[in-house]
Design a protein around this motif. Structure first.
Motif, short mmCIF file in Angstrom:
data_model
loop_
_atom_site.label_atom_id
_atom_site.label_comp_id
_atom_site.label_asym_id
_atom_site.label_seq_id
_atom_site.Cartn_x
_atom_site.Cartn_y
_atom_site.Cartn_z
N ASP A 283 0.78 -1.30 -0.01
CA ASP A 283 -0.04 -0.09 0.14
C ASP A 283 0.85 1.19 -0.11
OD1 ASP A 283 -1.69 2.11 0.38
OD2 ASP A 283 -2.76 1.10 2.08
N TYR A 284 1.04 2.00 -1.25
CA TYR A 284 1.81 3.05 -1.32
C TYR A 284 1.51 4.31 -0.29
CZ TYR A 284 -1.21 5.25 -4.88
OH TYR A 284 -2.40 5.70 -5.58
N THR A 285 0.07 4.24 -0.11
CA THR A 285 -0.22 5.33 0.87
C THR A 285 0.36 5.03 2.34
OG1 THR A 285 -2.19 4.45 1.69
CG2 THR A 285 -2.02 5.46 -0.49
N LYS A 286 0.55 4.09 2.41
CA LYS A 286 1.19 3.61 4.03
C LYS A 286 2.82 3.32 4.16
CE LYS A 286 -3.34 1.88 5.34
NZ LYS A 286 -4.20 0.61 5.71
N ASP A 287 3.13 2.95 2.96
CA ASP A 287 4.56 2.46 3.04
C ASP A 287 5.33 3.00 1.63
OD1 ASP A 287 4.84 0.64 5.32
OD2 ASP A 287 3.52 -0.80 4.27
N ASN A 288 6.55 3.24 1.83
CA ASN A 288 7.64 3.53 0.83
C ASN A 288 8.33 2.42 0.45
OD1 ASN A 288 6.88 6.43 0.91
ND2 ASN A 288 8.25 6.93 2.84
N PHE A 289 7.96 2.01 -0.79
CA PHE A 289 8.56 0.76 -1.17
C PHE A 289 9.89 0.61 -1.24
CE2 PHE A 289 8.15 2.96 -5.23
CZ PHE A 289 9.36 2.61 -5.75
N GLU A 290 10.59 1.85 -1.67
CA GLU A 290 11.95 1.77 -1.67
C GLU A 290 12.82 1.82 -0.12
OE1 GLU A 290 10.54 6.07 -1.33
OE2 GLU A 290 10.07 4.24 -2.23
N ASP A 301 8.35 -0.43 -13.83
CA ASP A 301 7.68 0.66 -13.26
C ASP A 301 6.56 1.34 -14.23
OD1 ASP A 301 7.15 3.37 -12.32
OD2 ASP A 301 9.22 4.09 -13.07
N ALA A 302 5.33 1.36 -14.06
CA ALA A 302 4.34 1.65 -14.75
C ALA A 302 3.76 2.97 -14.49
CB ALA A 302 3.32 0.61 -14.86
N VAL A 303 4.63 3.70 -13.46
CA VAL A 303 3.98 4.93 -12.83
C VAL A 303 4.77 6.13 -12.77
CG1 VAL A 303 2.19 3.68 -11.43
CG2 VAL A 303 4.30 4.15 -10.46
N GLY A 304 6.15 6.08 -13.25
CA GLY A 304 7.12 7.00 -13.29
C GLY A 304 7.87 7.19 -12.04
N GLN A 305 8.36 6.17 -11.38
CA GLN A 305 9.12 6.40 -10.19
C GLN A 305 10.43 5.46 -10.38
OE1 GLN A 305 6.44 4.63 -7.17
NE2 GLN A 305 5.75 6.61 -6.49
N GLY A 306 11.04 5.88 -11.58
CA GLY A 306 12.34 5.15 -11.85
C GLY A 306 13.36 5.58 -11.07
N ASP A 307 13.56 6.70 -10.49
CA ASP A 307 14.49 7.06 -9.20
C ASP A 307 14.35 6.20 -8.16
OD1 ASP A 307 12.17 8.42 -8.76
OD2 ASP A 307 13.12 10.00 -7.98
N LYS A 308 13.29 5.89 -7.63
CA LYS A 308 13.10 5.03 -6.33
C LYS A 308 13.13 3.52 -6.96
CE LYS A 308 9.92 8.15 -4.27
NZ LYS A 308 8.59 8.49 -3.77
N ALA A 309 12.84 3.19 -8.01
CA ALA A 309 12.83 1.51 -8.46
C ALA A 309 14.19 1.16 -8.61
CB ALA A 309 12.27 1.67 -9.85
N VAL A 310 15.32 2.01 -8.79
CA VAL A 310 16.57 1.45 -8.87
C VAL A 310 17.12 1.12 -7.59
CG1 VAL A 310 17.24 2.79 -11.16
CG2 VAL A 310 17.68 3.88 -9.07
N LYS A 311 16.59 1.47 -6.40
CA LYS A 311 17.00 1.31 -5.03
C LYS A 311 16.66 -0.06 -4.60
CE LYS A 311 16.71 6.41 -3.91
NZ LYS A 311 16.23 7.42 -3.09
N VAL A 312 15.77 -0.51 -5.17
CA VAL A 312 15.15 -1.81 -4.80
C VAL A 312 15.39 -3.03 -5.77
CG1 VAL A 312 13.42 -0.62 -3.47
CG2 VAL A 312 12.93 -1.64 -5.77
N GLY A 316 22.72 -6.52 -10.55
CA GLY A 316 22.64 -7.23 -12.08
C GLY A 316 21.26 -7.45 -12.28
N GLY A 317 20.47 -6.85 -11.38
CA GLY A 317 19.05 -6.70 -11.92
C GLY A 317 18.67 -5.72 -13.19
N SER A 318 17.20 -5.90 -13.36
CA SER A 318 16.90 -4.68 -14.25
C SER A 318 15.52 -4.07 -13.79
CB SER A 318 16.58 -5.67 -15.62
OG SER A 318 17.77 -6.34 -16.24
N VAL A 319 15.61 -2.97 -14.39
CA VAL A 319 14.40 -1.73 -13.99
C VAL A 319 13.83 -1.26 -15.58
CG1 VAL A 319 13.65 0.35 -13.02
CG2 VAL A 319 15.51 -1.29 -11.88
N VAL A 326 14.35 7.99 -16.39
CA VAL A 326 14.96 7.17 -16.31
C VAL A 326 16.37 7.01 -15.69
CG1 VAL A 326 16.25 4.97 -17.64
CG2 VAL A 326 14.03 6.11 -18.63
N SER A 327 16.46 6.17 -14.57
CA SER A 327 17.93 6.37 -13.92
C SER A 327 18.68 4.74 -14.05
CB SER A 327 17.74 6.57 -12.32
OG SER A 327 16.87 7.89 -12.26
N PRO A 328 19.96 4.84 -14.30
CA PRO A 328 20.56 3.49 -14.45
C PRO A 328 20.48 2.67 -13.21
CG PRO A 328 22.18 5.50 -15.06
CD PRO A 328 20.94 5.89 -14.42
#
Length: 391
Positions: A283-290, A301-312, A316-319, A326-328
């Motif tokens: 639940d993103y209203t209660k927890d920050n997934f990163e 990432d289908a919602v535009g949170q690429g900067d946070k996605a790379v933190k999780v 060797g994984g892929s985002v 887009v962040s590496p």
């Protein structure tokens, strides 16, 4: 959305002056229409809204299930020279859309079929295209929008090998959504499509359900494939209740054999994520997934949170980033329409392992295309916004 600019796709050329003028009538073609009420009928829409209200009270929204009585063919008619179509001749908000009751039925190239459209669906890219965000690679105005289609083949080109008149098909009508997309899209009574972009409609899915799938299901599948998802790997889907996200959850689980599927959504959609197969519903209203301890082999990432996605993502994984910055090591891709991909996914759709998800506010009637676009652009849709039936 820069991802959509990577290649140039040749398309049929139309002039501004000729697209919507009546063409000389072609040889009459007999059209077979479904006799049973489409999912988009008033009764079906009312039933879906009732279910939605009940789901809202319980905090659940249920994915669309396969129809128990598929449409059958009965009524024959002829293909006219003109048709009803939604058109815009200038970029802007939804108010630029106008219903043209005398648009020309598109000509059919040698490798194309003419489809009598029964249902169509909207995607965020439809709204962005209409707003003029991709003018550099767009087809000329005026435009009949729409990529997703489900309908009946009524005419085939001379080089068509498999499809025949009367076949019930679905697909995404432009090979690349923003690289020279078709000027005459699916929000019309007829559309011309290359045979290679279509597949037979999954058995036991109605036209509205089928129309909800093509762009979203191919985006989800291609994104996970490019990210290297395979059996035993974990994946996090950001935006799990949306059109792409809801399908990505199911495809990751049932097609690619992911060992752990996590997804994010708002509080009222958490039970939906679980019903779709998510092992972890955030639940993103209660927890920050990163900020949570878990890491994933793949993040979509289908919602535009690429900067946070790379933190999780694991080392060797892929985002996979579908919108926003887009962040590496994140990357974008251009979704490619391919009927063979739909054919590969058909068994999962026919078995019910992968289910279409139609927003409970719909389907919208063909007369409500402006309202459907406006609703899509609120960003609150659950699953896909569908237009059905199309006369």
């Amino acid at each position: 959305m820069q991802a959509f600019f990577s290649s140039s796709i040749p398309v049929t050329s139309y002039s501004r002056s000729s697209l919507f003028l009546p063409q000389p009538p072609q040889a009459p073609v007999k059209l077979v229409l479904p006799s049973s009420a489409p999912r988009g009928s008033a009764a079906a829409a009312a039933a879906r809204r009732t279910a939605s209200e009940a789901a809202g009270r319980s905090g659940r929204c249920v994915a669309a299930s396969a129809s128990s009585s598929p449409a059958t063919a009965a009524v024959a008619t002829e293909v006219p020279g003109v048709m009803k179509a939604w058109v815009y001749d200038a970029y802007g908000d939804a108010s630029v859309l106008k219903l043209d009751e005398a648009a020309a039925v598109p000509a059919v190239a040698e490798d194309q079929v003419l489809v009598k459209v029964v249902a169509a669906a909207l995607n965020p890219v439809d709204a962005k295209r209409r707003a003029g965000k991709f003018q550099a690679t767009d087809s000329p105005l005026p435009t009949v929008p729409g990529y997703d289609v489900a309908g009946v083949v009524v005419k085939v080109g001379s080089q068509v090998k498999k499809l025949k008149e009367g076949d019930e098909v679905y697909g995404m009508i432009s090979e690349k959504p923003l690289e020279g997309p078709k000027q005459s899209g699916s929000l019309a009574e007829y559309t011309a499509v290359e045979e290679k972009l279509l597949a037979l409609k999954p058995k036991d899915l109605d036209f509205a359900q089928a129309a909800s799938l093509p762009l979203a299901v191919q985006t989800a599948n291609e994104g996970l494939e490019r990210a290297g998802l395979s059996s035993g790997k974990s994946v996090l889907v950001l935006g799990g209740a949306g059109g792409v996200g809801s399908l990505a959850i199911q495809i990751a689980k049932h097609v690619y054999g992911a060992s752990k599927v996590a997804a994010t959504a708002s509080t009222k959609k958490i039970e939906l994520l679980k019903s779709l197969g998510a092992d972890v519903a955030i639940d993103y209203t209660k927890d920050n997934f990163e900020e949570l301890p878990d890491k994933y082999d793949v993040v979509l990432d289908a919602v535009g949170q690429g900067d946070k996605a790379v933190k999780v993502v694991t080392e060797g994984g892929s985002v996979v980033v579908l919108t926003g910055a887009v962040s590496p090591p994140g990357f974008r891709f251009v979704v490619t329409s391919n009927g063979a991909v739909l054919e590969k996914l058909n068994p999962y759709l026919e078995s019910g392992k992968v289910k279409p998800l139609i927003d409970p506010e719909g389907p919208f009637a063909f007369s409500q295309v402006v309202e459907a676009f406006s609703y899509l652009e609120t960003g609150r849709a659950t699953g896909k916004v569908v237009i059905s039936p199309i006369p």
